[in-house]
Enzyme design. Structure first.
Site, PDB file in Angstrom:
ATOM      1  N   CYS A 193       1.986  43.464  62.177  1.00 23.49           N
ATOM      2  CA  CYS A 193       1.278  44.002  61.004  1.00 23.49           C
ATOM      3  C   CYS A 193       1.717  45.449  60.790  1.00 23.49           C
ATOM      4  CB  CYS A 193      -0.238  43.937  61.199  1.00 23.49           C
ATOM      5  SG  CYS A 193      -0.963  42.315  60.855  1.00 23.49           S
ATOM      6  N   HIS A 225       5.905  34.238  63.257  1.00 29.89           N
ATOM      7  CA  HIS A 225       7.281  34.688  63.010  1.00 29.89           C
ATOM      8  C   HIS A 225       8.255  33.549  63.242  1.00 29.89           C
ATOM      9  CE1 HIS A 225       6.123  35.590  67.181  1.00 29.89           C
ATOM     10  NE2 HIS A 225       7.371  35.273  67.511  1.00 29.89           N
ATOM     11  N   HIS A 252      12.080  32.794  64.173  1.00 27.78           N
ATOM     12  CA  HIS A 252      13.304  33.373  64.730  1.00 27.78           C
ATOM     13  C   HIS A 252      14.508  32.774  63.997  1.00 27.78           C
ATOM     14  CE1 HIS A 252      11.540  34.898  68.646  1.00 27.78           C
ATOM     15  NE2 HIS A 252      10.633  33.985  68.369  1.00 27.78           N
TER      16      HIS A 252
HETATM   17  P1  5GP Z   1       7.773  35.166  70.549  1.00 26.52           P
HETATM   18  O1  5GP Z   1       8.090  34.992  72.010  1.00 26.52           O
HETATM   19  O2  5GP Z   1       6.367  35.655  70.323  1.00 26.52           O
HETATM   20  O3  5GP Z   1       8.122  33.951  69.722  1.00 26.52           O
HETATM   21  O4  5GP Z   1       8.769  36.258  70.037  1.00 26.52           O
HETATM   22  C1  5GP Z   1       8.452  37.610  69.873  1.00 26.52           C
HETATM   23  C2  5GP Z   1       9.750  38.331  69.647  1.00 26.52           C
HETATM   24  O5  5GP Z   1       9.440  39.615  69.158  1.00 26.52           O
HETATM   25  C3  5GP Z   1      10.599  38.515  70.913  1.00 26.52           C
HETATM   26  O6  5GP Z   1      11.872  37.934  70.703  1.00 26.52           O
HETATM   27  C4  5GP Z   1      10.654  40.023  71.086  1.00 26.52           C
HETATM   28  O7  5GP Z   1      11.924  40.469  71.548  1.00 26.52           O
HETATM   29  C5  5GP Z   1      10.333  40.551  69.713  1.00 26.52           C
HETATM   30  N1  5GP Z   1       9.632  41.829  69.689  1.00 26.52           N
HETATM   31  C6  5GP Z   1       8.565  42.191  70.465  1.00 26.52           C
HETATM   32  N2  5GP Z   1       8.129  43.412  70.140  1.00 26.52           N
HETATM   33  C7  5GP Z   1       8.920  43.844  69.123  1.00 26.52           C
HETATM   34  C8  5GP Z   1       8.960  45.059  68.364  1.00 26.52           C
HETATM   35  O8  5GP Z   1       8.162  45.978  68.534  1.00 26.52           O
HETATM   36  N3  5GP Z   1       9.929  45.148  67.406  1.00 26.52           N
HETATM   37  C9  5GP Z   1      10.815  44.135  67.173  1.00 26.52           C
HETATM   38  N4  5GP Z   1      11.737  44.333  66.211  1.00 26.52           N
HETATM   39  N5  5GP Z   1      10.808  42.980  67.873  1.00 26.52           N
HETATM   40  C10 5GP Z   1       9.874  42.837  68.839  1.00 26.52           C
HETATM   41 ZN    ZN Z   2      -0.375  40.798  62.495  1.00 28.59          ZN
END
Ligand code: 5GP
Ligand code: ZN
Length: 114
Positions: free
Chosen positions: A6, A97, A99
């Protein structure tokens, strides 16, 4: 809301923004797991795919079409689109999100674990 994505959506936390639309945003993953690793998020806080309501249909459509368009703009010949859902699915950030992963030179390099 005290949610990192957010904050990124509001421009309060820095990120490498690739696309900033009305409802969705695309930025580079901080810890890339592929030569190209981007995240598509809705600006509205939705925790995960498991939290989608019927009124989010247009939003999810926008997320996927944006991913398609950005992948093309990035010149990706092929790519993976991944939604991690809940801790059991490897989701760490509780803001929806998608990817976008791509840019590998060969099959070996493509062996990733997002
Ligand atoms: P999840 O495991 O929740 O599907 O993926 C979260 C992703 O967000 C991870 O690949 C991680 O590297 C990325 N991520 C976490 N914190 C940040 C941040 O502060 N900025 C950005 N650009 N990516 C983030
Ligand atoms: Zn949020």
């Amino acid at each position: 809301m005290d949610c990192i994505f957010c904050k990124i959506a509001r421009g309060e936390t820095e990120s490498e923004v690739v696309h900033d639309g009305t409802d969705v945003m695309v930025f580079k993953d901080l810890h890339p797991k592929a030569p190209v690793h981007l995240l598509v998020i809705p600006k509205e806080h939705v925790a995960s795919i498991a939290h989608l309501e019927e009124n989010h249909a247009m939003l999810i459509q926008k997320i996927i079409y944006t991913a398609k368009r950005i992948a093309k703009e990035q010149g990706l010949a092929g790519y993976k689109l991944v939604f991690n859902v809940g801790r059991g699915g490897g989701q760490v950030i509780d803001h929806l999100h998608l990817h976008i992963l791509g840019g590998w030179k060969n099959e070996e390099e493509r062996a990733i674990n997002v």
